[in-house]
Write an enzyme that holds these catalytic residues in place. Structure first.
Site, PDB file in Angstrom:
ATOM      1  N   GLU A  96       0.803  -1.233   0.000  1.00 46.23           N
ATOM      2  CA  GLU A  96       0.000   0.000   0.000  1.00 46.23           C
ATOM      3  C   GLU A  96       0.837   1.285   0.000  1.00 46.23           C
ATOM      4  OE1 GLU A  96      -2.515  -1.127   3.305  1.00 46.23           O
ATOM      5  OE2 GLU A  96      -1.390   0.124   4.699  1.00 46.23           O
TER       6      GLU A  96
ATOM      7  N   GLU B  56      -5.820  -7.782   1.424  1.00 48.89           N
ATOM      8  CA  GLU B  56      -6.304  -7.563   2.790  1.00 48.89           C
ATOM      9  C   GLU B  56      -7.789  -7.239   2.719  1.00 48.89           C
ATOM     10  OE1 GLU B  56      -4.195  -4.726   5.200  1.00 48.89           O
ATOM     11  OE2 GLU B  56      -2.268  -5.219   4.279  1.00 48.89           O
TER      12      GLU B  56
END
Length: 491
Positions: A175, A378
Site C-alpha cells: 500500500e 487484505e
C-alpha cells in the site's frame, strides 16, 4: 505483464464450485516479534513505536511468530488455509540495509517457508510493509532519495535468490499510497515526516507539499526495477510473479450533483490512479499533474517505459467505502498538500459492512486497467481488542465481502485469490494491540501467548472446506454453541 498467471490452488466444493479462487489468510511483519534478536536492527516502524505513537506499545514480542511459527503453521493447516501472505523484515535479513546477509535472519525465513510448503501452504511474500531499515532512513532519508532504488533492488534480489526457488508470489511494496500519505503528509505513521499546517503532531520534520509525491515516485521506480530484474534473471528458472498492492475504497459521491461526481473521480485518481496509471500507462493521472504541478515528479521517457507494465498482478487492499464531496476552493490555497490538491472532502465509514464498494472497485480495475490479475491482499473487520470469541459481526463481514468478490468474479474480474486480514490478532500499525482483526485471539496475559479460535475462524474453516455454512436466520452448527451466528449470503 505476464499473461499466464495461474491460481495456485483451486478450492473444490466451496460456494457450489462457483468461487474457484484461493481463499486464504494473511500475516504481516509484526506477528514475528523478536525485534531485537539474532542480528535484526530497527526499522522505521520500530522507531515509530518506541516513540510512543502506537499507544505506547511495540512489536518486540508481538505474537512471537519468530519462535512459534511451527505451531502457527499447524493452526493454519487445521483452519484449512492453502496460502499465507507474510512480510519479510528487510532489517532482519540485511541489518545494514545492504551488504552482508544476516545468517540467522536467512535461516528464520527459510524455516518458515519450508514449514509452510511442507504443510501444503503456498507462501506469498511482501518485501516492504512500512518497515524500511532505520539505518537507511538515517543515512539519506529513505524513500525521498533516489538512493533507495539501488538498495531496494539489491534487497529484492537477495530475496529472489535465496527464497525464489520456493516463493512464487512477490509483492514489492505494501500500500504505497497510504504509506506515503501517513508517513510524508500527515506524519501519523512511519517515518513521521510532514510540515505545518498539515502535521498530525508538531515534533516532525519533512515537507507535506511534495514529499508524498516524491516517496511514491521512488517506490514506483524501485518496484519496477525489482520486477524487471526478476523477469530478466529469475523468472525463467523460478516461474514466479511480481506485483504491488494498493489500498482502495469504494468511492461514491456524497450527492448526485455534477461537482460531487467529478470530485469522486478525482479522489479515485489521487488514491488509486496515483499508483495504477503509471503502472498501466506510464504516467500519473492528468488531474494529479494539473493540481500538484511541479510538486509531483515527472518520469523521464526511460522511466516511463520501465514503470509501464511492470507487474504480473495487483494486490487490492480494501476495508470500507467513503463518500466524496467537492472542495475545489482548496485549490485557491497557496500552500497545499495532497488532500488540498485532491480538492475533495472525504467521509469515511469505518465500521459499516458495505461490500458493494469492493465489487465496484474490482470492476473499475477491469474497465480502467485492462483487467489485471488481482489478489485481494487484505480484507477484514476492525473491532476493539478483547477476549470475546463471539465475533458475529466479523462473520457477517466476511460473508458479505467474499460474496462481493464472487459477484465481481462473475462480472468477469480477473481475480486470482483472497486473503482475509488477519490470521491472528497482532501488533497493528497505528492501534498497537488496541484493535483486533484476527480470526484467532492471542492471550497476551499468557506467557505462552496461547491462540484461541474465534467464531470467525470456525466459520472460515467450514467455508474453506466447502461445507455448508449458512441458512437464512440464526442457526447452530454441529450443536456447538460457539458457532451460532446470524444471516448469510450463500447456501
Amino acid at each position: 505483464m505476464s499473461d499466464d498467471l495461474q491460481t495456485p490452488v483451486i478450492l473444490t466444493g466451496a460456494l457450489q464450485e462457483a468461487l474457484k479462487f484461493v481463499n486464504t489468510s494473511l500475516k504481516m511483519l509484526k506477528v514475528e516479534g523478536a525485534a531485537n534478536k539474532d542480528g535484526r536492527t530497527p526499522s522505521i516502524w520500530d522507531t515509530f513505536a518506541y516513540a510512543g505513537y502506537a499507544h505506547g506499545e511495540n512489536g518486540d514480542v508481538a505474537c512471537d511468530g519468530y519462535h512459534k511459527y511451527k505451531e502457527d503453521v499447524q493452526l493454519m493447516l487445521e483452519t484449512g488455509l492453502d496460502a499465507y501472505r507474510f512480510s519479510i523484515s528487510w532489517s532482519r535479513l540485511l541489518p545494514n540495509g545492504r551488504g552482508p546477509v544476516n545468517p540467522k535472519g536467512l535461516q528464520y525465513y527459510n524455516n518458515l517457508i519450508n514449514e509452510l510448503i511442507s504443510n501444503g501452504n503456498q507462501p506469498h511474500a511482501t518485501l516492504h510493509n512500512f518497515d524500511l531499515p532505520q539505518v537507511l532512513e538515517d543515512e539519506y532519508g529513505g524513500w525521498i532519495s533516489r538512493d533507495i532504488i539501488k538498495d531496494f533492488t539489491y534487497y529484492a534480489e537477495v530475496c529472489f535468490r535465496e527464497f525464489g526457488d520456493r516463493v512464487l508470489y512477490w509483492t514489492t511494496v505494501n500500500e504505497p499510497n497510504v504509506f506515503a500519505l501517513g508517513g510524508y503528509d500527515q506524519g501519523n505513521s512511519p517515518p513521521r515526516r510532514c510540515s505545518p499546517p498539515f502535521c498530525a503532531t508538531n515534533d516532525t520534520m519533512g515537507n507535506s507539499t511534495y514529499e508524498p509525491y516524491l516517496a511514491v515516485h521512488h517506490i514506483l521506480l524501485s518496484h519496477s526495477s525489482a520486477a524487471r530484474l526478476y523477469w530478466r534473471k529469475y523468472r525463467d528458472k523460478q516461474h514466479g510473479f511480481v506485483g504491488i498492492s494498493i489500498y482502495t475504497f469504494g468511492i461514491f459521491p456524497q450527492t448526485n450533483t455534477e461537482k460531487d461526481r467529478v470530485a469522486s473521480q478525482r479522489a479515485r485518481d489521487f488514491f488509486v490512479g496515483w499508483i495504477m496509471e503509471p503502472l498501466q500507462y506510464g504516467d500519473y493521472p492528468i488531474s494529479m499533474k494539473t493540481n500538484a504541478g511541479e510538486r509531483i515528479p515527472a518520469f523521464t521517457n526511460h522511466e516511463s517505459k520501465q514503470v509501464k507494465g511492470s507487474f504480473d498482478f495487483i494486490g487490492v487492499i480494501h476495508y470500507t467505502n467513503l463518500n466524496v464531496s467537492d472542495n475545489s476552493d482548496a485549490l485557491k490555497n497557496q500552500l497545499r498538500d495532497f488532500t488540498a490538491d485532491m480538492a475533495a472532502n472525504i467521509y469515511y465509514f469505518i465500521y459499516l459492512i458495505t461490500p458493494w464498494g469492493l465489487r465496484q472497485e474490482l470492476n473499475k480495475f477491469k474497465l480502467l486497467y485492462g483487467n489485471p490479475p488481482i489478489f485481494i491482499h487484505e480484507n477484514g473487520q476492525r473491532t476493539a481488542s478483547n477476549s470475546s470469541l463471539q465475533d458475529v459481526t466479523r462473520v457477517k463481514y466476511l460473508h458479505g465481502y467474499i460474496g462481493s468478490v464472487l459477484d465481481a468474479l462473475r462480472d468477469g474480474s480477473n481475480i486470482k485469490g483472497y486473503f482475509a486480514w488477519s490470521f491472528l490478532d497482532l501488533f497493528e500499525l497505528l492501534d498497537g494491540y488496541k484493535s483486533s482483526f484476527g480470526l484467532y485471539y492471542v492471550d497476551r496475559d499468557d506467557p505462552e501467548l496461547k491462540r484461541y479460535p474465534k467464531l470467525s475462524a470456525k466459520w472460515y474453516n467450514r467455508f474453506l472446506k466447502g461445507r455448508r455454512t449458512s441458512i437464512v436466520g440464526t442457526i447452530e452448527l454441529e450443536k456447538d454453541p460457539s458457532l451460532v451466528f446470524v444471516s448469510q449470503l450463500f447456501e
